[in-house]
Design a protein around this motif. Structure first.
Motif, PDB file in Angstrom:
ATOM      1  N   UNK A  28       0.797  -1.216   0.000  1.00 56.22           N
ATOM      2  CA  UNK A  28       0.000   0.000   0.000  1.00 56.22           C
ATOM      3  C   UNK A  28       0.842   1.285   0.000  1.00 56.22           C
ATOM      4  N   UNK A  29       2.130   1.142  -0.022  1.00 58.09           N
ATOM      5  CA  UNK A  29       3.051   2.292  -0.088  1.00 58.09           C
ATOM      6  C   UNK A  29       4.133   1.999  -1.139  1.00 58.09           C
ATOM      7  N   UNK A  30       4.473   2.978  -1.902  1.00 59.44           N
ATOM      8  CA  UNK A  30       5.478   2.759  -2.960  1.00 59.44           C
ATOM      9  C   UNK A  30       6.308   4.024  -3.205  1.00 59.44           C
ATOM     10  N   UNK A  31       7.479   3.782  -3.717  1.00 61.11           N
ATOM     11  CA  UNK A  31       8.430   4.851  -4.059  1.00 61.11           C
ATOM     12  C   UNK A  31       8.391   5.044  -5.569  1.00 61.11           C
ATOM     13  N   UNK A  32       8.187   6.268  -5.998  1.00 67.97           N
ATOM     14  CA  UNK A  32       7.973   6.530  -7.418  1.00 67.97           C
ATOM     15  C   UNK A  32       9.202   6.268  -8.280  1.00 67.97           C
ATOM     16  N   UNK A  33      10.381   6.332  -7.704  1.00 64.69           N
ATOM     17  CA  UNK A  33      11.570   6.010  -8.499  1.00 64.69           C
ATOM     18  C   UNK A  33      11.583   4.545  -8.924  1.00 64.69           C
ATOM     19  N   UNK A  34      10.783   3.716  -8.227  1.00 61.51           N
ATOM     20  CA  UNK A  34      10.675   2.312  -8.618  1.00 61.51           C
ATOM     21  C   UNK A  34       9.492   2.066  -9.548  1.00 61.51           C
ATOM     22  N   UNK A  35       8.705   3.122  -9.794  1.00 63.84           N
ATOM     23  CA  UNK A  35       7.491   2.970 -10.592  1.00 63.84           C
ATOM     24  C   UNK A  35       7.642   3.620 -11.966  1.00 63.84           C
TER      25      UNK A  35
END
Length: 283
Positions: A28-35
């Motif tokens: 439910x939480x993510x880092x945009x550099x990985x997206x």
């Protein structure tokens, strides 16, 4: 990652359109550099999400999907769904956000409030970027400029820090001073010789001028002496005789004046003598 489309320009610049992977697949939480691809000039156009809400119809339940704004603070994107009073179901949404640069997309998350859960969350971002946004990324990009390598500039050498170099400089300076002194000495000698030549020339001219003046004076003196040597017999004094008008010439032809001719001849000889004596004096 699903590629939506792309097109090529005539200047070797490529506009790429794409869709990110499911950001919620890892939690439910993510880092945009990985997206999102870390491409210069990338912008996000849409946020697409889908999930299934599991709850009782009478329960209060809220689901929020958001991305923080690392530049200005707050949120770049935030969408909240209110499920209060309705039964659980699956929801699909496509929310346009404009062309928001990648720098404004901070960490993303899904969180819920109230009674209920969500299943199979799905959050993706559509994006686009120009492969030549940075012309230096590819030599074929318009505006590409070859990079000039940095050339290390050696630090200047202080002669005082190098005794050997200082000795060479001293010797070179001494040699140059000696050469300048030698040139000055030769120049002075040449100047002295020129002055002596000028003095000698002035002396010669002075002597010649005096000799010419003496010759002229001698010639004048000889002329005066020649005039003083004239005999009184060379001159004829006409008597003061009054001629009456009653005199009538008996002969229309006048007799020759022999005395006048002799006087004229004597004067001619004297003139010729004076001229010759003058030329002899000049020689």
């Amino acid at each position: 990652m699903a590629l939506l489309g792309c097109w090529h320009s005539y200047s070797y610049s490529e506009q790429v359109f794409g869709t990110s992977q499911n950001a919620a697949s890892i939690g439910y939480n993510w880092v945009m550099t990985n997206v999102l691809p870390q491409q210069a000039g990338l912008t996000v156009s849409n946020v697409i999400y889908r999930y299934t809400a599991v709850k009782n119809p009478e329960d209060e339940f809220y689901v929020t999907i958001q991305n923080e704004n690392p530049i200005d603070g707050g949120y770049t994107f935030r969408s909240t769904d209110d499920w209060t009073g309705i039964p659980g179901n699956t929801i699909n949404k496509v929310i346009p956000v404009g062309q928001v640069p990648i720098e404004y997309w901070g960490d993303g998350s899904i969180f819920t409030e109230g009674k209920g859960t969500i299943d199979d969350p799905y959050v993706v971002y559509t994006y686009q970027y120009d492969t030549c946004f940075n012309p230096q990324s590819n030599p074929e990009c318009p505006g590409y400029k070859p990079e000039v390598p940095d050339i290390a500039v050696p630090e200047p050498i202080n002669p005082l820090d190098d005794p050997f170099l200082q000795d060479q400089i001293d010797r070179e300076m001494t040699l140059r001073d000696e050469e300048e002194e030698e040139r000055d000495r030769k120049q002075m000698e040449e100047d002295d010789e020129e002055e002596e030549e000028e003095v000698d020339l002035e002396s010669v001219l002075g002597i010649a001028s005096r000799s010419l003046q003496n010759a002229q004076d001698t010639a004048k003196q000889q002329q005066m002496m020649a005039l003083n040597q004239f005999s009184q017999s060379y001159f004829y004094i006409i008597p003061d005789t009054k001629i009456e008008d009653t005199v009538v010439l008996q002969d229309s032809r006048l007799p020759k004046n022999l005395r006048g001719r002799r006087l004229q001849f004597a004067q001619d000889l004297l003139h010729e003598k004076m001229v010759k004596s003058q030329y002899k004096g000049e020689q």
